[in-house]
Design an enzyme around this catalytic site. Sequence first.
Site, mmCIF file in Angstrom:
data_model
loop_
_atom_site.group_PDB
_atom_site.id
_atom_site.type_symbol
_atom_site.label_atom_id
_atom_site.label_comp_id
_atom_site.label_asym_id
_atom_site.label_seq_id
_atom_site.Cartn_x
_atom_site.Cartn_y
_atom_site.Cartn_z
ATOM 1 N N TYR A 68 14.725 4.203 -24.334
ATOM 2 C CA TYR A 68 13.717 4.932 -23.551
ATOM 3 C C TYR A 68 12.511 5.288 -24.412
ATOM 4 C CZ TYR A 68 16.506 4.724 -19.409
ATOM 5 O OH TYR A 68 17.186 4.223 -18.330
ATOM 6 N N VAL A 105 8.683 5.068 -13.009
ATOM 7 C CA VAL A 105 8.903 6.274 -13.811
ATOM 8 C C VAL A 105 7.801 6.441 -14.854
ATOM 9 C CG1 VAL A 105 11.404 6.171 -13.466
ATOM 10 C CG2 VAL A 105 10.406 5.010 -15.451
ATOM 11 N N ASP A 106 6.742 5.591 -14.766
ATOM 12 C CA ASP A 106 5.778 5.513 -15.870
ATOM 13 C C ASP A 106 4.584 6.471 -15.764
ATOM 14 O OD1 ASP A 106 4.120 4.251 -13.924
ATOM 15 O OD2 ASP A 106 4.705 2.240 -14.591
ATOM 16 N N HIS A 121 12.566 7.964 -8.382
ATOM 17 C CA HIS A 121 13.482 7.646 -9.485
ATOM 18 C C HIS A 121 13.205 8.489 -10.730
ATOM 19 C CE1 HIS A 121 14.559 3.397 -7.723
ATOM 20 N NE2 HIS A 121 15.165 4.387 -7.104
ATOM 21 N N CYS A 146 21.811 25.688 -22.671
ATOM 22 C CA CYS A 146 23.275 25.618 -22.466
ATOM 23 C C CYS A 146 23.972 24.698 -23.459
ATOM 24 C CB CYS A 146 23.583 25.186 -21.034
ATOM 25 S SG CYS A 146 23.367 23.418 -20.771
ATOM 26 N N GLY A 183 4.754 -4.415 -4.791
ATOM 27 C CA GLY A 183 5.321 -4.660 -6.122
ATOM 28 C C GLY A 183 6.750 -4.215 -6.299
ATOM 29 N N THR A 184 7.536 -4.341 -5.242
ATOM 30 C CA THR A 184 8.960 -4.012 -5.396
ATOM 31 C C THR A 184 9.807 -5.145 -4.847
ATOM 32 O OG1 THR A 184 10.750 -2.485 -4.820
ATOM 33 C CG2 THR A 184 8.938 -2.637 -3.230
ATOM 34 N N PRO A 210 3.388 -11.072 -5.182
ATOM 35 C CA PRO A 210 3.140 -12.506 -5.392
ATOM 36 C C PRO A 210 4.353 -13.358 -5.009
ATOM 37 C CG PRO A 210 3.443 -11.392 -7.505
ATOM 38 C CD PRO A 210 3.450 -10.323 -6.447
HETATM 39 P P1 OAD Z 1 11.781 -5.174 -9.678
HETATM 40 O O1 OAD Z 1 11.651 -5.678 -11.063
HETATM 41 O O2 OAD Z 1 13.100 -5.282 -9.029
HETATM 42 O O3 OAD Z 1 10.732 -5.948 -8.727
HETATM 43 C C1 OAD Z 1 9.401 -6.090 -9.138
HETATM 44 C C2 OAD Z 1 8.649 -6.773 -7.998
HETATM 45 O O4 OAD Z 1 7.278 -6.809 -8.354
HETATM 46 C C3 OAD Z 1 9.068 -8.214 -7.719
HETATM 47 O O5 OAD Z 1 9.273 -8.409 -6.327
HETATM 48 C C4 OAD Z 1 7.872 -9.047 -8.205
HETATM 49 O O6 OAD Z 1 7.677 -10.214 -7.433
HETATM 50 C C5 OAD Z 1 6.747 -8.067 -8.005
HETATM 51 N N1 OAD Z 1 5.579 -8.270 -8.877
HETATM 52 C C6 OAD Z 1 5.533 -8.789 -10.132
HETATM 53 N N2 OAD Z 1 4.280 -8.753 -10.611
HETATM 54 C C7 OAD Z 1 3.512 -8.186 -9.640
HETATM 55 C C8 OAD Z 1 2.131 -7.849 -9.530
HETATM 56 N N3 OAD Z 1 1.272 -8.086 -10.553
HETATM 57 N N4 OAD Z 1 1.696 -7.269 -8.394
HETATM 58 C C9 OAD Z 1 2.553 -7.021 -7.369
HETATM 59 N N5 OAD Z 1 3.866 -7.314 -7.419
HETATM 60 C C10 OAD Z 1 4.346 -7.885 -8.542
HETATM 61 O O7 OAD Z 1 11.228 -3.679 -9.665
HETATM 62 P P2 OAD Z 1 11.508 -2.530 -8.611
HETATM 63 O O8 OAD Z 1 11.569 -3.065 -7.244
HETATM 64 O O9 OAD Z 1 10.570 -1.425 -8.902
HETATM 65 O O10 OAD Z 1 15.101 1.878 -11.498
HETATM 66 O O11 OAD Z 1 12.962 -2.066 -9.055
HETATM 67 C C11 OAD Z 1 13.565 -0.959 -8.436
HETATM 68 C C12 OAD Z 1 14.300 -0.130 -9.458
HETATM 69 O O12 OAD Z 1 15.202 -0.944 -10.181
HETATM 70 C C13 OAD Z 1 13.408 0.475 -10.512
HETATM 71 O O13 OAD Z 1 12.838 1.715 -10.092
HETATM 72 C C14 OAD Z 1 14.328 0.685 -11.682
HETATM 73 C C15 OAD Z 1 15.191 -0.560 -11.586
HETATM 74 O O14 OAD Z 1 16.499 -0.416 -12.015
HETATM 75 C C16 OAD Z 1 14.871 2.936 -12.331
HETATM 76 O O15 OAD Z 1 14.085 2.908 -13.239
HETATM 77 C C17 OAD Z 1 15.646 4.151 -12.028
#
Ligand code: OAD
Length: 239
Positions: A68, A105-106, A121, A146, A183-184, A210
């Site tokens: 981390y 979380v950034d 998160h 604690c 972006g998820t 994308p």
């Molecule tokens: P992921 O890494 O699972 O997904 C990232 C997504 O972003 C993918 O669908 C990519 O296609 C997309 N992507 C990549 N570059 C991009 C860009 N420049 N613009 C837009 N989209 C882009 O990430 P999360 O969905 O955030 O948990 O993952 C969910 C959780 O899983 C996170 O919060 C984390 C992880 O374990 C914790 O940190 C608690």
Amino acid sequence: MSTSPLHAVAHLLDTSARICVLTGAGVSAESGVATFRDPDGLWARFSPYELASMDGFLANPDRVRDWYNYRRAIINSVEPNAGHVAIAKLEKMFGASFTLATQNVDRLHQRAGSIRVLEVHGNIHENRCNGCHGVRSDDELTCPSCSGSMRPNVVWFGEDLPEDVFAAAEEAARTCDVMLVIGTSADVWPAAGLPYTAKMAGAQIVEINPNQTSLTPHVHHVLSGTSAVILPQILEAMT
Ligand code: OAD
């Protein structure tokens, strides 16, 4: 005359009252922060079991804290990008009718000017006590209150999301007219359920990514591209 998908989304935002945005790691990718599940993502290089679970932490707290700290150093060395800035501008435009829920979380959203951010998160900059759950922004390893063990204030696999924060995100999903899902991978629950909650309540769902995700077949509008490119274009196209 046909309208481009981007102009259709701009028009949708122009004619809607309540907007909810759900972001994931992809929004920070163009700042230089690695995503999790892309081919070069963190979970391709590191073990989520070892680094993002209570079992992993109890087995080797130093390794987890080092990882981390490594991620904090990267985050502290980068800047928010045009996608973060565009989302902050949307909040200014829509005011109290706008909700941003992020899985990130950034804290790059806040650094770009977003004011009300539902961090479902947690966030990487703070630590939390395993015992009394007190949150601190210093790097104490042991809780001064604690004597419990301090750990990053993020949600790990198998852990509950912060209840109030997620309830607020669900409420925003239930009451919005449009949800932008940006972006998820939409693979991690319960956050991945928010677009379905919004859709069932009648909202239009827009995905900006994308790549295709498991959510793609369920959304009304797909804008295929990166957030730092697409989001400023949407704002530009709004009247
Ligand atoms: P992921 O890494 O699972 O997904 C990232 C997504 O972003 C993918 O669908 C990519 O296609 C997309 N992507 C990549 N570059 C991009 C860009 N420049 N613009 C837009 N989209 C882009 O990430 P999360 O969905 O955030 O948990 O993952 C969910 C959780 O899983 C996170 O919060 C984390 C992880 O374990 C914790 O940190 C608690």
